[in-house]
Structure formats: C-alpha cells, structure tokens
Design an enzyme around this catalytic site. Structure first.
Site, PDB file in Angstrom:
ATOM      1  N   TYR A  18       0.767  -1.142  -0.284  1.00 38.43           N
ATOM      2  CA  TYR A  18      -0.078  -0.045   0.432  1.00 38.43           C
ATOM      3  C   TYR A  18       0.609   1.232   0.388  1.00 38.43           C
ATOM      4  O   TYR A  18       0.279   2.213  -0.843  1.00 38.43           O
ATOM      5  CB  TYR A  18      -0.731   0.400   0.691  1.00 38.43           C
ATOM      6  CG  TYR A  18      -2.321   0.437   1.264  1.00 38.43           C
ATOM      7  CD1 TYR A  18      -3.413   0.444   0.351  1.00 38.43           C
ATOM      8  CD2 TYR A  18      -2.398   1.942   1.757  1.00 38.43           C
ATOM      9  CE1 TYR A  18      -4.076   1.087   0.562  1.00 38.43           C
ATOM     10  CE2 TYR A  18      -2.862   3.109   1.919  1.00 38.43           C
ATOM     11  CZ  TYR A  18      -4.359   3.028   0.907  1.00 38.43           C
ATOM     12  OH  TYR A  18      -5.154   3.179   1.057  1.00 38.43           O
ATOM     13  N   HIS A  22       1.195   3.869  -2.924  1.00 37.65           N
ATOM     14  CA  HIS A  22       0.686   5.842  -3.329  1.00 37.65           C
ATOM     15  C   HIS A  22       1.972   6.651  -2.814  1.00 37.65           C
ATOM     16  O   HIS A  22       1.822   7.257  -3.346  1.00 37.65           O
ATOM     17  CB  HIS A  22      -0.154   5.148  -1.251  1.00 37.65           C
ATOM     18  CG  HIS A  22      -1.708   5.169  -2.026  1.00 37.65           C
ATOM     19  ND1 HIS A  22      -1.836   4.327  -1.967  1.00 37.65           N
ATOM     20  CD2 HIS A  22      -2.908   5.969  -2.342  1.00 37.65           C
ATOM     21  CE1 HIS A  22      -2.812   3.993  -2.277  1.00 37.65           C
ATOM     22  NE2 HIS A  22      -3.524   5.462  -1.834  1.00 37.65           N
ATOM     23  N   TRP A  77      -7.255   1.355 -10.420  1.00 32.76           N
ATOM     24  CA  TRP A  77      -5.665   1.705  -9.290  1.00 32.76           C
ATOM     25  C   TRP A  77      -6.658   0.700  -8.030  1.00 32.76           C
ATOM     26  O   TRP A  77      -5.939   0.441  -7.184  1.00 32.76           O
ATOM     27  CB  TRP A  77      -5.753   2.550  -9.252  1.00 32.76           C
ATOM     28  CG  TRP A  77      -5.390   3.860  -7.740  1.00 32.76           C
ATOM     29  CD1 TRP A  77      -6.111   3.680  -6.650  1.00 32.76           C
ATOM     30  CD2 TRP A  77      -4.005   3.905  -7.768  1.00 32.76           C
ATOM     31  NE1 TRP A  77      -5.198   4.901  -5.617  1.00 32.76           N
ATOM     32  CE2 TRP A  77      -3.923   4.542  -6.280  1.00 32.76           C
ATOM     33  CE3 TRP A  77      -3.069   3.569  -8.264  1.00 32.76           C
ATOM     34  CZ2 TRP A  77      -2.851   4.626  -5.595  1.00 32.76           C
ATOM     35  CZ3 TRP A  77      -1.611   3.735  -7.533  1.00 32.76           C
ATOM     36  CH2 TRP A  77      -2.083   4.111  -6.041  1.00 32.76           C
ATOM     37  N   TRP A  78      -8.108   1.181  -8.018  1.00 30.45           N
ATOM     38  CA  TRP A  78      -8.675   0.228  -6.381  1.00 30.45           C
ATOM     39  C   TRP A  78      -8.697  -1.534  -6.702  1.00 30.45           C
ATOM     40  O   TRP A  78      -8.373  -1.697  -5.711  1.00 30.45           O
ATOM     41  CB  TRP A  78     -10.006   0.813  -6.977  1.00 30.45           C
ATOM     42  CG  TRP A  78     -10.397   2.196  -6.454  1.00 30.45           C
ATOM     43  CD1 TRP A  78      -9.890   2.699  -6.131  1.00 30.45           C
ATOM     44  CD2 TRP A  78     -11.549   2.834  -6.642  1.00 30.45           C
ATOM     45  NE1 TRP A  78     -10.234   4.202  -5.476  1.00 30.45           N
ATOM     46  CE2 TRP A  78     -11.333   4.183  -6.426  1.00 30.45           C
ATOM     47  CE3 TRP A  78     -13.221   3.007  -7.879  1.00 30.45           C
ATOM     48  CZ2 TRP A  78     -12.561   5.055  -6.605  1.00 30.45           C
ATOM     49  CZ3 TRP A  78     -13.961   3.434  -7.248  1.00 30.45           C
ATOM     50  CH2 TRP A  78     -13.952   5.132  -6.733  1.00 30.45           C
TER      51      TRP A  78
END
Length: 106
Positions: A18, A22, A77-78
C-alpha cells in the site's frame, strides 16, 4: 468547500504494498480527482487504521464521486489498493466508511 473524512482498516500483510503504491500514485488517478473537484486529499496511517481527508469544492459531490468511480484508470487503481484494505463491518456498502465531522476550527 466541504471537508470529508473516512476510515478503513489496512491489512497488516499489505502495508508495504500500500505504501509502495501511494509513493508512486498514478497521474491519471490524481488528475481524475482534481477534475472531480477534490483537493487537499491526504491518507494517514496509525496502528492499522487508514484515515482519508479531502476537500470538495464542486457543486455536486455525488456526481463528482460517480465520475471517479466510472473512470477506468481509477478502477484499475482500486483493483490494486482495495485488496490491501478491510472494510468496516458497520459499513458494508462502501470500501471507506464515512465519518461525521464533529468539530472544526479555522
């Protein structure tokens, strides 16, 4: 302008992934956020809890959020970020559980 906050749990085994995602957020996804009148978007992490904050400066939040959800690149992306997260049991209809603002000071 209206402020929005929401929370979701981060799966401990997915924290590194994660963070990596990001650290190099996709420009197309960030552009879609801007075109949907979302600014000052931040995600904070503490003890497995992700807290997101953003400001919406448009006239129709629901339409702007729907445009984000309909965007193919954001959906890609999700598909990467959602498996890193664990929904709240009390909010099965949304990945991120919305929060109520109870205090603000400018």
């Amino acid at each position: 302008m209206k402020r929005y906050g929401s929370v979701v749990r981060l799966r401990p085994e997915k924290e590194a992934e994660y963070r990596r995602l990001h650290a190099a957020a996709w420009p197309e996804v960030l552009d879609r956020l801007s075109r949907s009148n979302i600014h000052n978007f931040s995600i904070f992490l503490r003890d497995g809890l992700l807290f997101s904050y953003y400001e919406h400066e448009g006239e129709d939040h629901d339409a702007d959020v729907a445009a984000i959800a309909a965007d193919p690149r954001t959906q890609e992306w999700w598909a990467l970020t959602d498996p890193c997260q664990q929904r709240w049991d009390t909010c099965p209809e949304s990945q991120w559980a919305p929060m109520e603002e109870v205090f603000h000071h400018d």
